[in-house]
Design an enzyme around this catalytic site. Structure first.
Site, PDB file in Angstrom:
ATOM      1  N   SER B 240       0.985  -1.210  -0.139  1.00 57.79           N
ATOM      2  CA  SER B 240       0.065  -0.055   0.065  1.00 57.79           C
ATOM      3  C   SER B 240       0.946   1.408   0.233  1.00 57.79           C
ATOM      4  O   SER B 240       2.034   1.209   0.188  1.00 57.79           O
ATOM      5  CB  SER B 240      -0.721   0.079   1.245  1.00 57.79           C
ATOM      6  N   GLY B 243       1.781   2.145   3.544  1.00 56.28           N
ATOM      7  CA  GLY B 243       3.120   1.207   4.015  1.00 56.28           C
ATOM      8  C   GLY B 243       4.498   1.418   3.428  1.00 56.28           C
ATOM      9  O   GLY B 243       5.499   1.508   3.989  1.00 56.28           O
ATOM     10  N   GLY B 244       4.258   1.514   2.007  1.00 53.64           N
ATOM     11  CA  GLY B 244       5.445   1.797   1.370  1.00 53.64           C
ATOM     12  C   GLY B 244       6.052   3.395   2.059  1.00 53.64           C
ATOM     13  O   GLY B 244       7.213   3.546   2.186  1.00 53.64           O
ATOM     14  N   GLU B 263       6.673  -0.124  -4.450  1.00 54.67           N
ATOM     15  CA  GLU B 263       5.792  -0.221  -5.505  1.00 54.67           C
ATOM     16  C   GLU B 263       4.460  -0.164  -4.803  1.00 54.67           C
ATOM     17  O   GLU B 263       4.112  -0.973  -4.005  1.00 54.67           O
ATOM     18  CB  GLU B 263       5.879  -1.311  -6.343  1.00 54.67           C
ATOM     19  N   CYS B 300      -1.704  -5.020  -8.726  1.00 56.99           N
ATOM     20  CA  CYS B 300      -1.092  -3.598  -8.939  1.00 56.99           C
ATOM     21  C   CYS B 300      -1.685  -2.947 -10.008  1.00 56.99           C
ATOM     22  O   CYS B 300      -1.509  -1.670 -10.311  1.00 56.99           O
ATOM     23  CB  CYS B 300       0.309  -3.532  -8.726  1.00 56.99           C
TER      24      CYS B 300
END
Lengths: 529, 529
Positions: B240, B243-244, B263, B300
């Protein structure tokens, strides 16, 4: 020829947001004319023009783009002695150095023109369709690299030509297809104006879109405004760790974060191995001081740290180096601020109780002359005091005497990231050198044997980069042809009809590019690669 | 075969810092066994082992490293049906998908083995010495790329094999010469243990240093501890945006900042051009829904946005898509949390007064089934409301109806960065497609014509990347052979004696590598490249 103007696209503009003047660090005189600083609206206009130019410029034929770079080079040469004299006055650097730097700047632009024409940087990859594949057919997939977008470039104080308005960052960004907005360094505004005009004129002569280049004089707030403008997609910077990290943080905090290629801080360790010292302690001492004091030590690659083994050979090295340093004339530093910071750095290390002052250079006769300094500490004390690793920008170096090779390796392992690491060795030192190499590879972007780190060749194999804090991105270089990669990103095209494909990706390879075909590297049939 | 263990180097360890269990999202059952989570000391130990392994592993002969990757692939296959069944149970994904994903994972490892052997990724450049050059001689300069250091890899929930423990990040990092510490995704701990053991065993079978691979189960605090450990030099993440970005921020705040390849978020716009819709509105509607609902839309590259022109052809497309969606069975989502977030995202967009709900899928019969959603808004409303661009992870898509092509281009220009952009077109649409391409190149990592973005081929030309927020570094890809570049950095060797040079840089080219010799690309004499 000097009007105190910046260039916002084609327009010569006098900023009205305060002003700055050049300063002659040799004489202490302010120089004419005053340079008006950009307002926020002027920064915005330069970014808008760069953005408007981007899609056109990145799509210019390679030959035309190469010719543009060559035209910039020629226009810089055509400035003749006016450029050399202004750069000397603003930097305190001697004529030979400025002329050499001009040659390097021009050579760099021409080298990138060759790179543009050759086209490997497009990194073309074609994977053919497999319509019969089971369980699923494979599409036709093609990859090339394209320019990332407009780039903000910060001129560096210590190379008023080669790392400034038309320096390596600008040359590589333009080569990649990125419009450039330069924020001129306030230490050489006149040089910047002259070179800025040369680029502006070249853009017009070569039919480039107006916004391909702008030159701004700006104070800090508007420099931050520049790098945080949404239309700027990358930043090139050479300078101090503090300056670089403030740009890194500003760009990380953008709604769309962008990369900053900051080349910042390095003390460039030199390892003196035993057989080399035994063989030629005296000449190493002399040559080391020549490298240390060249250009008043104002190089990113200045050798600020020496690692050696305690013993009579090191004593001989220190005697030779001390004599050479004491005989060295203090050269003028670039700016009053750099001179002040140097004096503070030297005073700090000299006051460190674990550090012995071995020699000082002569004081120099100009207003901001650099009095060199050579200092000595034990490895144990160095390992205990991280402040001994702080870069002193100028002709100061710390010799760290190690009790044995294990201690030398421990010091190497404790170093921060570096641009360079140098080994002085003889054949008998090979085993030691081999045992150091893995550490040095992890620590530095360039490893030298029996040379000195100052002097950075502009060529294909050069790496002027390295792990943090040498740079903010160890995967890149700011000198040499690989520098173009900083400003490129890959794009994949899936099942596009030939007519829609960019020329670089067409089956018949009209640009005669090296390509990777189904994983296999292939050179073009004839001629170019 | 499932012991609830992680692997810290060669050692199978049960963490005692709390525990987590697999969960079957189709049935709502917890799965045996419980997995103990790593303590801070266990994270530290994995990093210490990775660091200790680094210099050895990055120096392994290419053939041996390639064989290691192939051995991992074989060991995964040798797990047989136990792996497939556990992955199905933990993910809710059907057998065909898991088997296909296993094939992809194994194929990816084997492809990287080929890449390792071929050696282009070393990017060897040799610039010859010019001892006679005036005014200064030129040194012998040689460049290769080396591994950056130990890499932390985060398993992704939506590909329990191909983007997880032995997925693309791990394969490319190991190929580059980087030890890997995987933080397993808590959604598939059993699958992670099985694959982790396969890698651990392969390392032993191939004589790799123990720390080349570790697998940790860990909660958030210790995941942050992992990426901020000084020995970790890079991070690979797929997940997400939240999170990234939390990893990006944690790594930017380290004393030595490191890159994070995250990503994250993409809605993968699909442009329906007029002639294409006129020709085949119905089949486009049907195929689009097939792409949208595949794997419950948990890709994605899921097509979460459709751009089209108001008119009867679009009405026909909507009818066809609605019918297909309404007929679609709701597939099980990966986790309860993903299902909840999907329901919230759909509820939010459905509640938007400017958005019309066009169709919903069937509710599905399993506990966490994804009920697809198709929504419609005008371009004017889309342009006015940035929230309409938020990714809904799952089988939901928003159709944006544009009054004309200018409006379509304005919407395209307003999009955030994307992994993909798709054009549905006929030959008559070519001029329109051409006018969109510059924008799409700036916005996306991959551009497709007449396909659908789901399905990412693992090959040389693939780009699974794109401008922020699609990824945190648009210059890279996480799928395809170029992914290796994320974990490499250039090092230059100046005037090293042949005996000290790495094999890749020796004059006689013992590794038979493609090389750039004085700027000229040259293939090896025989065989390999």
């Amino acid at each position: 020829m000097l009007n105190g103007e910046m260039f916002i696209g084609a327009a010569a503009v006098r900023g009205e947001h305060g002003s700055v003047r050049g300063y002659n660090p040799a004489t202490g005189e302010d120089l004419e004319p005053a340079y008006g600083l950009a307002s926020a609206a002027e920064v915005d206009r330069a970014c808008a023009l760069a953005w408007a130019a981007f899609d056109t410029y990145r799509d210019t034929p390679l030959e035309q783009r190469a010719a543009f770079l060559e035209r910039i080079a020629q226009n810089i040469l055509d400035l003749g002695d006016a450029l050399v004299e202004r750069a000397m006055a603003e930097s305190g650097l001697p004529r030979a150095r400025i002329e050499g730097e001009r040659g390097r700047t021009v050579g760099q632009l021409r080298l990138f023109a060759e790179v543009v024409r050759e086209g490997s940087w497009l990194e073309v990859r074609l994977d053919s369709a497999q319509p019969q594949r089971q369980p699923l057919p494979r599409s036709d997939l093609r990859q090339r690299h394209i320019a990332v977008g407009p780039v903000a470039v910060f001129g560096a104080s210590n190379f008023p030509l080669a790392f400034s308005v038309a320096g390596g960052d600008t040359a590589s960004a333009l080569a990649a297809g990125c419009p450039v907005v330069v924020k001129a360094h306030s230490a050489h505004p006149g040089t910047s104006e002259l070179v800025g005009r040369a680029i502006r004129d070249a853009a017009a002569q070569c039919g480039m879109p107006e916004g391909v280049f702008s030159l701004l004089f700006a104070e800090r707030d508007n420099a931050v405004k520049l790098v945080t403008d949404w239309r700027i997609k990358s930043v090139g910077f050479t300078g101090s760790r503090g300056g670089g990290m403030s740009l890194v943080r500003a760009c990380a905090g953008r709604p769309e974060p962008i990369p900053v290629f900051a080349e910042m801080s390095s003390i460039n360790p030199v390892f003196l191995l035993p057989a080399a010292l035994k063989e030629r302690a005296e000449s190493i001492g002399k040559n080391f001081i020549a490298s240390l004091t060249m250009g008043a030590g104002q190089f990113c690659t200045n050798p600020g740290l020496v690692l050696t083994l305690e013993g009579p050979e090191t004593d001989a090295f220190l005697r030779s180096a001390s004599a050479a340093l004491e005989a060295s004339a203090g050269a003028t530093m670039l700016t009053a601020g750099i001179h002040r910071a140097y004096e503070q750095g030297v005073a700090k290390i000299a006051a460190n109780e674990q550090v012995k002052t071995i020699a000082r250079g002569t004081a120099g006769t100009t207003k901001h002359a650099c009095q060199g300094g050579l200092f000595l500490a034990t490895a144990a004390d160095f390992l205990a005091d991280p402040e001994m690793q702080e870069e002193i920008f100028g002709a100061a170096s710390l010799v760290v005497a190690c009790k044995n090779l294990d201690e030398m390796r421990a010091v190497a392992e404790r170093l921060e990231g570096q641009l360079t690491a140098t080994i002085q060795m003889e054949a008998e030192d090979e085993a030691i050198a081999r045992s150091l190499l893995p550490t040095l590879e992890r620590k530095a972007g360039r490893i030298l044997v029996n040379g000195y780190p100052t002097g950075v060749e502009v060529c294909h194999a050069m790496v002027h980069g390295g792990p943090f804090p040498a740079t903010s991105d160890a995967r890149m270089t700011s000198v040499g042809t690989l520098a173009i990669r900083r400003f490129l990103r890959p794009v994949c095209y899936q099942d596009l009809p030939q007519a829609l494909l960019p020329q670089a990706l067409r089956d018949d390879n009209p640009l005669q590019l090296p390509r990777r075909l189904d994983g296999r590297l292939a050179l073009p049939e004839q001629g170019k690669a």
